[in-house]
Structure formats: C-alpha cells, structure tokens
Scaffold this motif. Sequence first.
Motif, PDB file in Angstrom:
ATOM      1  N   ALA A   8       0.847  -1.195   0.000  1.00  0.00           N
ATOM      2  CA  ALA A   8       0.000   0.000   0.000  1.00  0.00           C
ATOM      3  C   ALA A   8       0.883   1.246   0.000  1.00  0.00           C
ATOM      4  O   ALA A   8       1.997   1.226   0.523  1.00  0.00           O
ATOM      5  N   ASP A   9       0.368   2.320  -0.596  1.00  0.00           N
ATOM      6  CA  ASP A   9       1.128   3.574  -0.621  1.00  0.00           C
ATOM      7  C   ASP A   9       0.746   4.455   0.559  1.00  0.00           C
ATOM      8  O   ASP A   9      -0.432   4.648   0.841  1.00  0.00           O
ATOM      9  N   TYR A  10       1.738   4.968   1.221  1.00  0.00           N
ATOM     10  CA  TYR A  10       1.520   5.868   2.355  1.00  0.00           C
ATOM     11  C   TYR A  10       2.272   7.168   2.090  1.00  0.00           C
ATOM     12  O   TYR A  10       3.287   7.161   1.383  1.00  0.00           O
ATOM     13  N   PRO A  11       1.800   8.265   2.669  1.00  0.00           N
ATOM     14  CA  PRO A  11       2.539   9.516   2.480  1.00  0.00           C
ATOM     15  C   PRO A  11       3.881   9.478   3.206  1.00  0.00           C
ATOM     16  O   PRO A  11       4.013   8.835   4.240  1.00  0.00           O
ATOM     17  N   MET A  12       4.849  10.175   2.625  1.00  0.00           N
ATOM     18  CA  MET A  12       6.138  10.353   3.295  1.00  0.00           C
ATOM     19  C   MET A  12       5.956  11.326   4.466  1.00  0.00           C
ATOM     20  O   MET A  12       5.138  12.242   4.372  1.00  0.00           O
ATOM     21  N   PRO A  13       6.714  11.167   5.529  1.00  0.00           N
ATOM     22  CA  PRO A  13       6.633  12.170   6.588  1.00  0.00           C
ATOM     23  C   PRO A  13       7.219  13.495   6.098  1.00  0.00           C
ATOM     24  O   PRO A  13       8.134  13.504   5.258  1.00  0.00           O
ATOM     25  N   ASN A  14       6.719  14.594   6.624  1.00  0.00           N
ATOM     26  CA  ASN A  14       7.261  15.895   6.248  1.00  0.00           C
ATOM     27  C   ASN A  14       8.603  16.161   6.913  1.00  0.00           C
ATOM     28  O   ASN A  14       9.483  16.781   6.330  1.00  0.00           O
ATOM     29  N   ASP A  15       8.709  15.673   8.153  1.00  0.00           N
ATOM     30  CA  ASP A  15       9.928  15.952   8.912  1.00  0.00           C
ATOM     31  C   ASP A  15      11.031  14.984   8.475  1.00  0.00           C
ATOM     32  O   ASP A  15      10.877  13.769   8.612  1.00  0.00           O
ATOM     33  N   PRO A  16      12.124  15.515   7.943  1.00  0.00           N
ATOM     34  CA  PRO A  16      13.184  14.621   7.453  1.00  0.00           C
ATOM     35  C   PRO A  16      13.830  13.793   8.551  1.00  0.00           C
ATOM     36  O   PRO A  16      14.500  12.809   8.272  1.00  0.00           O
ATOM     37  N   ARG A  17      13.621  14.186   9.806  1.00  0.00           N
ATOM     38  CA  ARG A  17      14.245  13.451  10.902  1.00  0.00           C
ATOM     39  C   ARG A  17      13.542  12.135  11.199  1.00  0.00           C
ATOM     40  O   ARG A  17      14.044  11.313  11.963  1.00  0.00           O
ATOM     41  N   THR A  18      12.355  11.955  10.626  1.00  0.00           N
ATOM     42  CA  THR A  18      11.545  10.791  10.994  1.00  0.00           C
ATOM     43  C   THR A  18      12.139   9.508  10.440  1.00  0.00           C
ATOM     44  O   THR A  18      12.361   9.378   9.238  1.00  0.00           O
ATOM     45  N   THR A  19      12.369   8.564  11.328  1.00  0.00           N
ATOM     46  CA  THR A  19      12.837   7.260  10.863  1.00  0.00           C
ATOM     47  C   THR A  19      11.656   6.464  10.323  1.00  0.00           C
ATOM     48  O   THR A  19      10.495   6.730  10.659  1.00  0.00           O
ATOM     49  N   LEU A  20      11.976   5.477   9.518  1.00  0.00           N
ATOM     50  CA  LEU A  20      10.937   4.593   9.010  1.00  0.00           C
ATOM     51  C   LEU A  20      10.174   3.972  10.181  1.00  0.00           C
ATOM     52  O   LEU A  20       8.942   3.872  10.159  1.00  0.00           O
ATOM     53  N   LEU A  21      10.901   3.582  11.216  1.00  0.00           N
ATOM     54  CA  LEU A  21      10.270   2.951  12.375  1.00  0.00           C
ATOM     55  C   LEU A  21       9.265   3.890  13.042  1.00  0.00           C
ATOM     56  O   LEU A  21       8.111   3.519  13.284  1.00  0.00           O
ATOM     57  N   ASP A  50      12.760  -4.178  -0.384  1.00  0.00           N
ATOM     58  CA  ASP A  50      13.030  -4.960  -1.595  1.00  0.00           C
ATOM     59  C   ASP A  50      13.627  -6.324  -1.241  1.00  0.00           C
ATOM     60  O   ASP A  50      14.560  -6.806  -1.877  1.00  0.00           O
ATOM     61  N   GLY A  51      13.119  -6.915  -0.185  1.00  0.00           N
ATOM     62  CA  GLY A  51      13.534  -8.264   0.203  1.00  0.00           C
ATOM     63  C   GLY A  51      14.771  -8.324   1.066  1.00  0.00           C
ATOM     64  O   GLY A  51      15.116  -9.380   1.580  1.00  0.00           O
ATOM     65  N   LYS A  52      15.457  -7.180   1.224  1.00  0.00           N
ATOM     66  CA  LYS A  52      16.654  -7.186   2.062  1.00  0.00           C
ATOM     67  C   LYS A  52      16.310  -6.722   3.468  1.00  0.00           C
ATOM     68  O   LYS A  52      15.535  -5.783   3.644  1.00  0.00           O
ATOM     69  N   ARG A  53      16.936  -7.348   4.451  1.00  0.00           N
ATOM     70  CA  ARG A  53      16.597  -6.984   5.833  1.00  0.00           C
ATOM     71  C   ARG A  53      17.372  -5.738   6.260  1.00  0.00           C
ATOM     72  O   ARG A  53      18.590  -5.675   6.100  1.00  0.00           O
ATOM     73  N   VAL A  54      16.660  -4.793   6.786  1.00  0.00           N
ATOM     74  CA  VAL A  54      17.292  -3.561   7.271  1.00  0.00           C
ATOM     75  C   VAL A  54      16.679  -3.182   8.619  1.00  0.00           C
ATOM     76  O   VAL A  54      15.632  -3.693   9.001  1.00  0.00           O
ATOM     77  N   LEU A  55      17.349  -2.273   9.308  1.00  0.00           N
ATOM     78  CA  LEU A  55      16.863  -1.807  10.603  1.00  0.00           C
ATOM     79  C   LEU A  55      16.076  -0.522  10.394  1.00  0.00           C
ATOM     80  O   LEU A  55      16.647   0.503  10.002  1.00  0.00           O
ATOM     81  N   SER A  56      14.789  -0.577  10.663  1.00  0.00           N
ATOM     82  CA  SER A  56      13.958   0.593  10.373  1.00  0.00           C
ATOM     83  C   SER A  56      14.232   1.749  11.333  1.00  0.00           C
ATOM     84  O   SER A  56      13.855   2.874  11.060  1.00  0.00           O
ATOM     85  N   CYS A  57      14.934   1.479  12.447  1.00  0.00           N
ATOM     86  CA  CYS A  57      15.248   2.570  13.380  1.00  0.00           C
ATOM     87  C   CYS A  57      16.399   3.430  12.874  1.00  0.00           C
ATOM     88  O   CYS A  57      16.583   4.547  13.324  1.00  0.00           O
ATOM     89  N   LEU A  58      17.226   2.872  11.967  1.00  0.00           N
ATOM     90  CA  LEU A  58      18.368   3.640  11.446  1.00  0.00           C
ATOM     91  C   LEU A  58      18.109   4.122  10.023  1.00  0.00           C
ATOM     92  O   LEU A  58      19.004   4.638   9.361  1.00  0.00           O
ATOM     93  N   GLN A  59      16.884   3.946   9.557  1.00  0.00           N
ATOM     94  CA  GLN A  59      16.552   4.311   8.189  1.00  0.00           C
ATOM     95  C   GLN A  59      15.658   5.542   8.216  1.00  0.00           C
ATOM     96  O   GLN A  59      14.525   5.475   8.691  1.00  0.00           O
ATOM     97  N   LEU A  60      16.179   6.652   7.734  1.00  0.00           N
ATOM     98  CA  LEU A  60      15.324   7.838   7.628  1.00  0.00           C
ATOM     99  C   LEU A  60      14.262   7.559   6.565  1.00  0.00           C
ATOM    100  O   LEU A  60      14.580   7.083   5.470  1.00  0.00           O
ATOM    101  N   ALA A  61      13.006   7.845   6.899  1.00  0.00           N
ATOM    102  CA  ALA A  61      11.911   7.477   5.987  1.00  0.00           C
ATOM    103  C   ALA A  61      12.094   8.088   4.606  1.00  0.00           C
ATOM    104  O   ALA A  61      11.860   7.436   3.588  1.00  0.00           O
ATOM    105  N   GLN A  62      12.549   9.349   4.576  1.00  0.00           N
ATOM    106  CA  GLN A  62      12.679  10.026   3.276  1.00  0.00           C
ATOM    107  C   GLN A  62      13.777   9.430   2.402  1.00  0.00           C
ATOM    108  O   GLN A  62      13.857   9.740   1.217  1.00  0.00           O
ATOM    109  N   THR A  63      14.648   8.607   2.992  1.00  0.00           N
ATOM    110  CA  THR A  63      15.713   8.015   2.164  1.00  0.00           C
ATOM    111  C   THR A  63      15.405   6.567   1.782  1.00  0.00           C
ATOM    112  O   THR A  63      16.256   5.890   1.224  1.00  0.00           O
ATOM    113  N   VAL A  64      14.202   6.090   2.085  1.00  0.00           N
ATOM    114  CA  VAL A  64      13.845   4.715   1.707  1.00  0.00           C
ATOM    115  C   VAL A  64      13.699   4.630   0.189  1.00  0.00           C
ATOM    116  O   VAL A  64      13.003   5.435  -0.419  1.00  0.00           O
TER     117      VAL A  64
END
Lengths: 152, 746, 318
Positions: A8-21, A50-64
């Motif tokens: 499903a498509d979700y909006p990106m957060p506006n705040d660049p500091r937001t992690t994916l988590l 894309d099938g690879k395991r990553v840590l969502s706490c270290l992933q900024l949402a805007q860079t996914v």
Amino acid sequence: MTLCINGADYPMPNDPRTTLLDHMREKLNLTGTKKGCDHGQCGACTVLVDGKRVLSCLQLAQTVRGDVTTIEGLSKNDTLHPMQAAFLEHDAYQCGFCTPGQIMSAVACVSEGHAGSDAEIADWMSGNLCRCAAYPQIRAAIASVAQAEAEG
Amino acid sequence: MQGHRIEGADKVRGLAKYTDDLRFATPPLIALTATSPVARGRVQIDTSAALALPGTRCVIDHTNAPRLKRAILISMCEPGTRMPLQSDQVEYAGQPVAIVVADSLHAARDALAALIVTIENHDAPAVVLSDAENRLKSVRRAGIGPGAMKKGDADAALADASVSAEVNAHAAPHHQNPMEPGAVVARWDPDGGVTVHAAVQWHHLDASMIGQAFGLSWADGMTGLLGRAVLGTSGKSKVRLHNQLSGGAFGRNISYLALLLAPIAAKVAGGPVKLVQSRRDTFSLMSHRSEVKQRLRVGADTDGKLKAIVLEPDIARGNAAFVEPIGEMPMQLYAHDTHRLTTRVAKLDLPGAGWMRGPGVAHAIFALEQAMDDLARQVGKDPLDIRLANYSEKNPANGKSWEAKALLEAYEVGAAKFGWRDRPKGGSVRPDGRVSGFGMASAIDLGRQFPAHATVTMTKDGRVVVSLAVSEMGQGLLTGLTGVVAEMTGVSPDRVEFKREATKEGYAAGSIGSTGTYSNAAAVKTAVEKIIKKLAKAGGLPKSSKLQDGMLVAPNGESAAISDLLSRTGDLTAKGRAGLTFGASKQAKASFGAVFCEMAVDPITLDVEVIRLVGAYDCGRVLQPKIARAQLIGAMIMGMGQALMEETRLDRKRGHWTNAEIGEALVPTQADCPHVEAHFVGDTQGKPGALDFKGIAETAIVGVSPAIASAFADATGGVVHHLPLNHAARLAAVSRAQFSFKEAAE
Amino acid sequence: MSAFDITEGGTPVDGAAWIAGGTTMVDLMKLGATAPSRLFDLGAQRDALSGISETSDTITLGALTTMADAAKHPAIRGLTAVHTALVQAASPQIREMATLGGNLLQRTRCSYFRDTRQPCNKRVPGSGCPAIGGEDGHHAVLGGSAQCIATYPGDFAVVCVALGAEITIRASDGSERKIPVQDLHRRPGATPHTETALQTGDLITAIHLPKGGAQSYIKIRDRASYAFATASAAVVLHMDGAMVTSARIALGGLATVPWRAATAEHVLKGSMIDQKTAFAAGEAALQDAHPTLTNAHRVELGIRAVAKAILSARGNSV
C-alpha cells in the motif's frame, strides 16, 4: 513522494528526521515492528526493503528506496506465512517482543541462502537479540522452513 | 495446531499489543525523562528554551511536581525509599530530574534536548564496593534473606577441618535488559482516580504504590492492599491499573519509577500522557542486579564432607531498600555441621538495585560451587562425587524435610545425558586446536506461595471466565493457567477466557521468583472446585464428581450434562483463594537441578565457546512441557550470559553507567547460544488432585555460571572467581606460559 | 535530533554532511552527538558508485557498495582477511545498509562521546575528556593524546591498512585524488574533533584493495557476534617457502586510528613463523602502548590477536 509498505502507498513524513520505524509506529499505526533500542543494537525493528533486511530505526523514511515489508504484510489474509507458522509450531518466542524482527530477519536469512546449517543460521541470525533466549527454538523454526523450501 | 501459547498467533503476526502499541480515542501527549548526568549534587533546570518550543506542553521538575506521599513497598524497590522529583537533591547518576511533555515524540525529543540541566556542588560519589569500604555495615537481614546466621561454631570447625577452601568471589553489576524498553500511559479520571496502562509483574502491589504516592484512598494504601490480599476484594481502589503484555521483565517490571512519573506528568499536563522510556533510561529508571563480593570459606573432612561453611558477603545497594539476598540459599543445599553468615551492606550512590532472575541465589551458589570444586581437587574426587557425598535428604539449614526433592535423579539424568562419566580429560586438545574443559554444578531455588484470589465463572454458553490480574511476560502463565482450568473443567482451552488486565479483577500473586503460576493456579483450582460442588448440588450428584468432556461425572459413573445443569442454575460464579499462609508448612519447598557444561577455549586468544549445556531439573509437576522447557533453556542461556559477558560498567568519578546501551552492555546473541538440553526429573505428573508445581526459570539460571567457570578452570587451570568471566578476567587467571604456549607447542 | 533537511543534489558545505547507509549517521544524530544542518543523500548515486571490478593485482569497490554485497562477491571471498572483517562486523541487517565508504568513516564507540550529557573534546572541543582517568576499559592504548583516547572501532579499515589499500576521493570541485587508507584517519592530538584527512565536500568514491599475500583477520570480543573488537589484528604475509619476505600488520580496537604496526612487521621479515616469532611480533606491535590499570589486559589481548593472526595467515598460505 510516497512510501510503499506491504503493497500500500503511504505519504512520506514531512519531517526529514523521521525514521521509518517512528513513521510506521507513530503515524501509520503499523505497530507490529518493535522499538527495542532505537540505535541499531537489537534487531527488533527489522523490516525488509526490496527483500533485504534492514533496521527501520536507522533508516530515515525520506531516504527509503524500495518496497517495505513488515510483519503485518507477511501473512496473506488469515494464512500465516510459513515462517510465522514455524515460529508458532516450534515455540520460537516467549515474550514476543523481538518476534516480529526475528521473523522478518528469518525470512531474509532463508532467502539469502544462509540457513544451510544450524551454525550458519546462528551466525546469520545474531543481529536479532532475544533476551528470553528462545534461540534454539528459533533456529529449529528457521531450519524447518529452509528444509521445506529445499524439498520444494 | 495444538499446544501453542494462547497469545502465540498474535505474537507471530505482530498483532500482540505492548503498552507503547496501544492507541486511544484521545491520543496521549508524549513525555520523556531528563536524568542527571552525575551522581551527587543539587539540580537546577533552565526550562525556558524547552518551553518556548511550539510543541512543548509543560516541563515538570522538583519545583512543580505534585508532592508525593511515602509508600510502604514490600517489593523494597526505589519508590519505597525515595519518590521521584520531590527535591533538588541528586543522589545518583541517571536520576530523573525533569519530565518534558509535548505533542509528539519529535516535539518531546526537541524539548528534552533544549533543557539545560545544571548540577551544582557535586561531590565525589561511591559507586563500586572498592570505593565504599567505610560505608559497609553489618546487617541482620539482607532483603528477603537473612544477613546473619549461625549454626554451631563454624569458625572453630573451619580451623579444625582437614581440608579447607576459600573463595573470594566478585560479581559486577548488570541489568535485566528485557527487549521491551517500556512505556506507561496515565490519565486522571473525573472522580480523582487514575487510569494507568503499563506492564507490571505484581499488579495489586504496584497499583497500591501509585495509590499511596498520590494519597488516593485508604483502599490503595498498605492496609487496603493487605485487605485485598487476604479478602480478595477490589475494595474502593481509585487506581485503575491495566496490566499490559510485557516484552520480558526478569524482575525489572516491579515498582519502577515510570509508574509514578507518568501520573505526575498527566497531572501537571492536565490530560493523558504516555511516558516513553528509551533504552538508556531503563538503566537508571529501573533496577539492576547489584555488585556483590563474597568471601566464602568451607572446611571438610578428608572425604570432602562439609564440616563448616563461613560466608561473608559484602553487598552493594543503591537508593532502595532492596538487597541482593545472598545468604538465603547457600546453607540449604549441602549437608554440613556448622555455618556462619555475616553480611555487610554498603549503600552506594546508584539507582535502586532490585530483582533479577535468581536473586541472591545465582551469585551465592556460584561461590559455593567454586568452593566445592576446590574441595574436590584437594580430596581427589570427581566434581559430581563431591556433591553426591554432601547430598542432604532434608533441608540442612533447618532440618525440615522437603516437600519433594529429586536432586539425586537430576545428577544421574544430567550426567547420563551429558556423558559426564565418560568425558575426555580437561585440557585435552580438540581437532580444531582448541582446548576442552568440563564443569558441572548444582541448582536450587526456594519455592514460595503467595496469596491469590480468583473469581471463576462458568457460563451457560460453555465458557469459563477467570478474573485474576496476572502478568504475562513470556513465561507462559496464561497458557499454563488455561491448561489448569481446561483440565479441571473439561472445557477446551479456547473456551477459557481471562479477565486479567485491570485492578478490579481478582487479586493475583505477582509473577516474581517463579512463583506466579503455582500461586495463582492454586486460587483458580479452589474456585473451580467450588463450582463443581454447586453443579453437583444442582444435579443431585456427589461433591466428589468431576467435570470431563462436557459432563459432570460421579464416581459411580452416574452423570449429567453440564449445559443442562447450567441452564437450570444460570451462570455459576465462585471465588477461590489460596496462599494466605504464604506457603508456610512443615515441609520446605524448592526446585533442584544439576547442570553440565562443555567448553572449548582457544589457547591463544582465550576465546571461549560453550559447546553444550545440559541440565536436569526437578520443577515438580510439568503442565506444559514445551513452555516449561523453554523457560529452562532461556534461563540457562541467560546464566551463560551472566557467566561470560553481562556487566554494566561505572564511571567511578561521575558515577554513571558508562555502557548503558543494549549493544554495549552485552547479552548473549544467537551465535553465542550453545547446544542446550533441559530435562525434567522428579514427579512431573504430580499427585492426583494436587497442583505440585514448583518454580522453573529461577532455578535454571542458578548453577550455570559456576558450571561454566569450572569448565574454564578444567580447560586452562585458571580458576576465576570473578563474574563475568570475560577476556579481562580470563587473562588475569591464565598466563601465557601456563596455558597458551604449553598447549600450542608442537 | 536537531532539525535538518535532506537533499539529493550538490555537495555539502560547512555544517552539512553526506548520508549513505546512515547506520552511523542516524545513530549519532539521534544521540545528539552530531548535528548536521543538511544531509546530502547519496541514494541516487548508489548505482554509479557501487559495484566491484578487478584487474590482475587490484580489486576496486565502489564506495557505496554495501558491506553485504561486498562480502558475498567471489573476488572478496578470495581476500580472506577482508571477507572475515566484513562478515564479522555488526549484524546482517546493518551490513545490508552500511556502505564501505561509510564504514571506513565509522565513528568511535567511546561512551563519553555517545552520551551527550558528558563532556567530550571530540564532540565539544575544549570540554574535557572524562575517559582519561575514567572508565577507560575499552579505550585506546595506542595513539591517544592528552585530549582524547577514543578507540577507532571498525574492522574493514584495519584490514585495508594491512593490505595497503587506497581510496579515491572526489572533491567538491570534481577533482579526484588517491590516498592510502592508512592516511585517512588522524590521531586525535590536540584536535580530536578532526578525525580524517577529508575536507568539507570530499566524497570517498572507491576503495582499491591489492590482491595477494597470505592473510588473516582476527577479531577478539566478549561475545561471539554483534560486538566491536576488544582487540583485533590484520596480517598480510608474503612468503618464500616458510620464510616471510614481507609482512604488513594492523591493529584494531586498540588505537585511536586503524593502527599500522610497522615494528612488528620488521620482526617478522626474514624469519620463519612459529609461535615464538608470532608472539614476538605481537610484543613489538604493542611495545608503544600506554595502558592504564583498567585497560592493561587489552595490551596482552592485542599481542595475542597479532600472534593468532600471524599463525592463521601462515595457515591460510598453504
């Protein structure tokens, strides 16, 4: 810009500091992914991109870049993913807090081809801490899925 | 699929809700805690920058926090000694000094970063025992354990003994570190009561703590709590504590500060607040297992039979009454003639220490078992044989008989499954060049029963509803109790429902010291027995009738359908209570075990790998073998962590935990996990009609650290009395010439 | 975390930073230990700056190649020390995210640096270093200064130094230069906040690993996985029969930078390897160490790591 999570498509957060988590947990009500440390030291927040395991706490949402799969996206309707079923069957959890991360990591561990032996599974699952230490049962669950896949 | 935990499907789907996952109609504000960077001084907080931020709702420090009342806390945790945010006095690093409340997690983080915390006049703290010699005081009690004990003239017996051993054991402090950092949601209700969502291990105790602190109602005070424990009524409690699923606990989720900080924040903010703990917060806002030194001397005859045990522990405590109960168990394991226990306690400038799996006993048995190994070496006995030689059928501390004790069977089964008698010689070189070592130890933990009151209802539509405020933190208690109810009522497990979340449910024994399941099961059992009697009366059948497969069946075979009986009586409810004597009986109750370890040591790097851990345990009746075994295995692996790596380090000048991160305060990973076997021995079926449960997890952490230290000594000749047995400790015990060159020289 | 924005085009100027895998950057930003005003996301350049190519004597890795992708490449599997360093680093998840260039620039794990409530000369120049005389059990015994004893924590850079690897750096004006990895990290001296030779806007674009040599990387730590080195050693030997013709040795987990142990290399050169020479080289590698009471054991551990790595490298040569 949108984020594709579990198809499903979700909006990106506006705040660049937001992690994916944080974005998933605080804004999208996808609370299956857990925050155990928020600093990449426990694996509880593991998701697939894309099938690879990553840590969502270290992933900024805007860079996914890629499609995100979380524990909520693993089962199809009411049918458990084989790895979820194996965790249930092998009692591969106790308190359950690390379990979503363990399962996401386990799915990748098998697809990467790192579930060939007990020792290999242990090595390639060492990024997911389990303080209840259901470790032997987790290995058994993963081995059973890997074996079933190998047997086709 | 059969035999799964009842909450298992939710857990593997990511649907299980922990406190931070809860969503409310009115979303709570987010609160974060500011803590002191240093251990001593007076705090001043400049809140102006934080308050100027648009998302900040309020900042609470000692100047505007509500005044809290003293609470009498039988958990002995920190709030019983000092309530948070009541003065400018800083007594430990990591002490909460302010709470920021904001609209969102981001806004709260910004507010926290904008606080300027100044600690004035901070003088030097003492945070390790070696800096606190002048603070040591002799004690008669050490927490729940004795501080002083005497049987005969142990010092004389020690002096006269043919063989003696001395162990100077030291254990570093460490943290429970369950995977869930934890959050607490609080909301003040229109009637002046407070609704709190949190994961707690002892529901009514902590509801009472909150009630006492805020002076809510006599029903929430100590009198009310005792009344509830004795009578089982919920009284007029104004604390609505909703106990959530706990992402692990291991002793940590008892009477912790956030249970008070969240209601403080909600009160000042004037709306519902969720206080979120970071992982770093948990190191000081919650408890830890404290530093312990033990001087242990034992004397024996030439056969290695114990004549004297002299134990002199020095125990650190922080800002809580809790003291690691070191003296409680070591006199209860082996037969001996005389003993003396002299305990000293030093209050250090640290957060309150508290409960962690195997409190007291894990460290105490470490020291005792090291001494037993030394005796074995001196008298030329196998480690197993010296333990057999000192086996005691009765409790050697008080002469009471044990309710059940299958320790001999544990030794036998454990040794057989491990292959102990046929093991290679310690120090032999493996094909990969590493060196083998083998060790074993005994395990023991005292059983206790606590009061519990369950209300059970059998409904006309065939459900059984149990009202009991129990905690589920991964130990499988819900599944275990469901099994008890299903077995007694003949109802399928999926028709058993628990109302366990709120304070108004029945008074439950806390999930502490591996006592929760059997204490609560006893209450449930009593309630179900009452329902059976009511059904029997309605059906004109004898009271001794039993429920099975939807029928009430009399001993003579006569039967009636339960549904028919219930359609006549309507839903039947009964209250069951148990444990009002706190398990006092003529017999002592304990779980026992034996654990065996195989280790490989790299002679050059001194890397150790635990290859196998094999344990055999008498935990009484085993209701759900899969879940019970998981408890044993998990505790054995935690014991391995305690043995090899777990340590929270301190800065002695500033007084703070330096490695307060879960990636730096190491706990075992999957790759550390050896082959682990746990076998049950003793009366695993239980006597007919009796519950006969005993504790599980606490017992299984005991014995692992000494077995591992013994295996290391067996491999290398290096005797280590320090925990954790990390590289630093190994290098101190084993010189290059002693081990590495010798072994690797071809 | 302080406010910042993320952009894809352009080059960082003062106060801004590149972000690649983010595993170090996001961690430190959350802690408040670093606070860039703007992040330049390298995600869009991932394709251009990743991938592995080889010539007869060199393997070149794009700096945005992830640690996971590098570790599974057949060419890297042939470089035992590199492969070991990569698969023993962090966790599988972090290795999927982290890039090689970012990994070289990994920041210290010094607890005082990471805890923003504590003074730290690296984080706040001039604020002091409580690690000196404080809880220094995991701090550097080599290369420290009166201002800073923070340990460089990485593995891969240590192996790069032992190999004599080089990196290509692209400056903000588009010009490129090559430097040895050994010259990338700076000892703290009086300026612990300056950690590398990189200038603002510089970007590591490629890493060049020389092939050849019998090699080994030994990482000693207090648990089997997911932990930083308490001491580590990388060794690359060139042998003529049983004799060492040249050796390169680097230490990790013990020094403020990936530490080249030249003295130890001299000890090995021209000698036959046995346990005695291996330990002699280890002794030489640590001879300049400045331990304290609480971290002295890591000197012995470093000696043992070097000895083990030399013996393993010899084993890997046959």
